[in-house]
Design a protein around this motif. Sequence first.
Motif, short mmCIF file in Angstrom:
data_model
loop_
_atom_site.label_atom_id
_atom_site.label_comp_id
_atom_site.label_asym_id
_atom_site.label_seq_id
_atom_site.Cartn_x
_atom_site.Cartn_y
_atom_site.Cartn_z
N LEU A 168 88.84 1.09 43.88
CA LEU A 168 88.11 2.35 43.75
C LEU A 168 87.53 2.52 42.35
O LEU A 168 88.19 2.27 41.36
CB LEU A 168 89.09 3.51 44.02
N TRP A 170 86.51 5.64 40.52
CA TRP A 170 86.58 7.10 40.66
C TRP A 170 85.43 7.76 39.90
O TRP A 170 84.99 7.25 38.86
CB TRP A 170 87.95 7.59 40.17
N ARG A 285 92.74 20.23 37.27
CA ARG A 285 92.69 18.83 36.85
C ARG A 285 92.68 18.84 35.33
O ARG A 285 92.18 19.77 34.73
CB ARG A 285 91.41 18.13 37.34
N GLN A 356 96.82 11.01 50.21
CA GLN A 356 95.94 9.95 49.69
C GLN A 356 96.52 8.65 50.21
O GLN A 356 97.75 8.46 50.18
CB GLN A 356 95.97 10.00 48.17
N TRP A 365 91.49 9.47 51.90
CA TRP A 365 92.32 10.65 52.17
C TRP A 365 92.48 10.75 53.68
O TRP A 365 91.56 10.38 54.43
CB TRP A 365 91.68 11.91 51.61
N MET A 441 100.31 12.40 45.63
CA MET A 441 99.29 11.37 45.83
C MET A 441 99.89 9.98 45.72
O MET A 441 101.10 9.83 45.71
CB MET A 441 98.16 11.60 44.83
N LYS A 446 101.84 13.57 40.98
CA LYS A 446 100.45 14.00 41.01
C LYS A 446 100.12 14.60 42.38
O LYS A 446 100.30 13.97 43.41
CB LYS A 446 99.53 12.80 40.73
N GLU A 448 96.96 17.42 43.77
CA GLU A 448 95.78 18.17 43.32
C GLU A 448 95.53 19.36 44.23
O GLU A 448 96.07 19.46 45.32
CB GLU A 448 94.55 17.24 43.30
N HIS A 518 86.17 13.81 48.09
CA HIS A 518 87.30 13.76 49.03
C HIS A 518 86.83 13.75 50.48
O HIS A 518 87.36 13.02 51.31
CB HIS A 518 88.26 14.92 48.77
N MET A 521 85.73 10.43 51.25
CA MET A 521 86.87 9.51 51.42
C MET A 521 87.71 9.86 52.66
O MET A 521 88.81 9.34 52.82
CB MET A 521 87.76 9.55 50.17
O1 LIG Z 1 90.70 10.90 45.18
C1 LIG Z 1 91.00 10.77 44.00
O2 LIG Z 1 91.12 9.58 43.34
C2 LIG Z 1 91.44 9.89 41.98
C3 LIG Z 1 92.67 9.16 41.58
O3 LIG Z 1 93.75 9.51 42.40
C4 LIG Z 1 92.48 7.66 41.66
O4 LIG Z 1 91.74 7.23 40.57
C5 LIG Z 1 91.60 11.33 41.96
O5 LIG Z 1 91.97 12.02 40.92
C6 LIG Z 1 91.29 11.84 43.14
O6 LIG Z 1 91.26 13.12 43.44
#
Ligand SMILES: O=C1O[C@H]([C@@H](O)CO)C(O)=C1O
Length: 551
Positions: A168, A170, A285, A356, A365, A441, A446, A448, A518, A521
């Motif tokens: 990935l 990001w 975040r 995730q 996701w 996650m 973590k 979010e 998201h 994904m």
């Molecule tokens: O979907 C995501 O990927 C990143 C991290 O989890 C991977 O780099 C992040 O903060 C998200 O919200």
Amino acid sequence: AVVARAATRHQEWEISYQFKSPDCVRKLAVTINGETPGPTIRATQGDTVVVRVKNSLLTENVAIHWHGIRQRGTPWADGTEGVTQCPILPGDTFTYAFVVDRPGTYMYHAHYGMQRSAGLNGLIVVAAAPGGPDAEPFRYDGEHDVLLNDWWHKSTYEQAAGLASAPLVWVGEPQSLLINGRGRFVNCSAAGACDAAHPECATPVFAVVPGRTYRFRIASVTSLSALNFEIEGHEMTVVEADGHYVKPFVVKNLNIYSGETYSVLIKADQDPNRNYWLASNVVSREPGTPAGTAVLSYYGGRSSPRRSPPTAPPAGPAWNDTAYRFRQSVATVAHPAHVEPPPPRADRTILLLNTQNKIDAHIKWALNGVSFTLPHTPYLVAMKRPGLLDTFDQRPPPETYAHRGYDVYAVPPNPNATTSDGLYRLRFGSVVDVVLQNANMLAPNKSETHPWHLHGHDFWVLGYGIGRFDPAVHPASYNLRDPILKNTVAVHPYGWTALRFRADNPGVWAFHCHIESHFFMGMGIAFEEGVDRVAPLPPQIMGCGKTRGGH
Ligand SMILES: O=C1O[C@H]([C@@H](O)CO)C(O)=C1O
């Protein structure tokens, strides 16, 4: 009472790429009639809005969603590519027509790929019918509109390709935060194509008359960021959320998640001889972006409206103070004179674990282990036209997950997931509860915040919690007395959010995390209800997948 006759509000839009400098850095943006954000649509409750969209993007499709408008009787006008329509091809013209049946603050934005992030967005402001039952239970002398956004210098193509890559790539934190399409990139001198004096990035100014009360309509169309908004030196009384009147409460800082709208009242009662900051800051975040700023200026004061306030822009609350944001969510309930009580119980409960996941080497996701993919043939067409049901997975996605023993504070024991474009079919008229369960996650410690947005409906927000939702315990604490109706709601880190709606709007409706990457994904689902009651479809929504060739 005098009832005004409903009007039709016509708009002619041409969508095209233009060089724009929203934060002083020049970048290609998707614009409406050359502008980003696009024009604010202003209408009165009951009006019909007609928007003729010409796609002049040359090589890119488009579709436009009218976020918060329920589209009763016009499910094909929801603008959700893959769900309610085929995308509008380059060179084609498509006409959206729908009734705005409720007053309030709404927005529109692209709903194709990650195009919303490229600049195709704007506000919809619907005035209450004068003297009608939905007239505002509050007074104000003037009104200002605030559209909040986050902004990246990489193209949305590059972002989408990164998200689809293994490993990935990001999108990262935004370069700038925008207020009404304007921001200020901090490292302008170091960046190429940056002009700090460009008129497109001039700081917005909001002017007020001393002693007057103003309604600020605030909407967030961010791609990623949860924001905290404040007006330096001025308390805000929250009076509207997502088109519904709120039992007023006073805040210094307003948390606003992508896809949400609020109205706040402020009194212009401070020293008129200086200016004040309006500021948006990233919360939830770890921020990597300076505040988005604008200026509040008093008419007749001794400060020029363009002068920066004498203070530093407010930095907002601690980004990771979840409890404080949770309390604001809980405080948002219906205005006592505008309570619409929810049905006392649900016919069906869908419990959705948000995780995730890894599929092959890709990060996705998933809900209950299923990562959503959009079908190539829009559901609405596939379910109305004969012989097209093979265009999507007929197996319904799971109603729940193995919640007993699941540790929402631990990394998923099994990171694997599957993909599907199957949808949930709801009995027409039934009452549906959805409980969104957040979790850890792939990385430890973590979790979010996810703003979930439902198309075609407002839902009652019945409750929030932190930790694992227990179906045998937590429903007893639901707020069935005065829950707010919303179309977008936050699911806090490690938390759960319970909502209820009536499946009474014939059509097919997306329900998804409003974070652009998201949803890309796989963080979404779709509901079908009463599709047999949908009137004959306008042929202009077809032209892709198996809809081609005029079935
Ligand atoms: O979907 C995501 O990927 C990143 C991290 O989890 C991977 O780099 C992040 O903060 C998200 O919200």
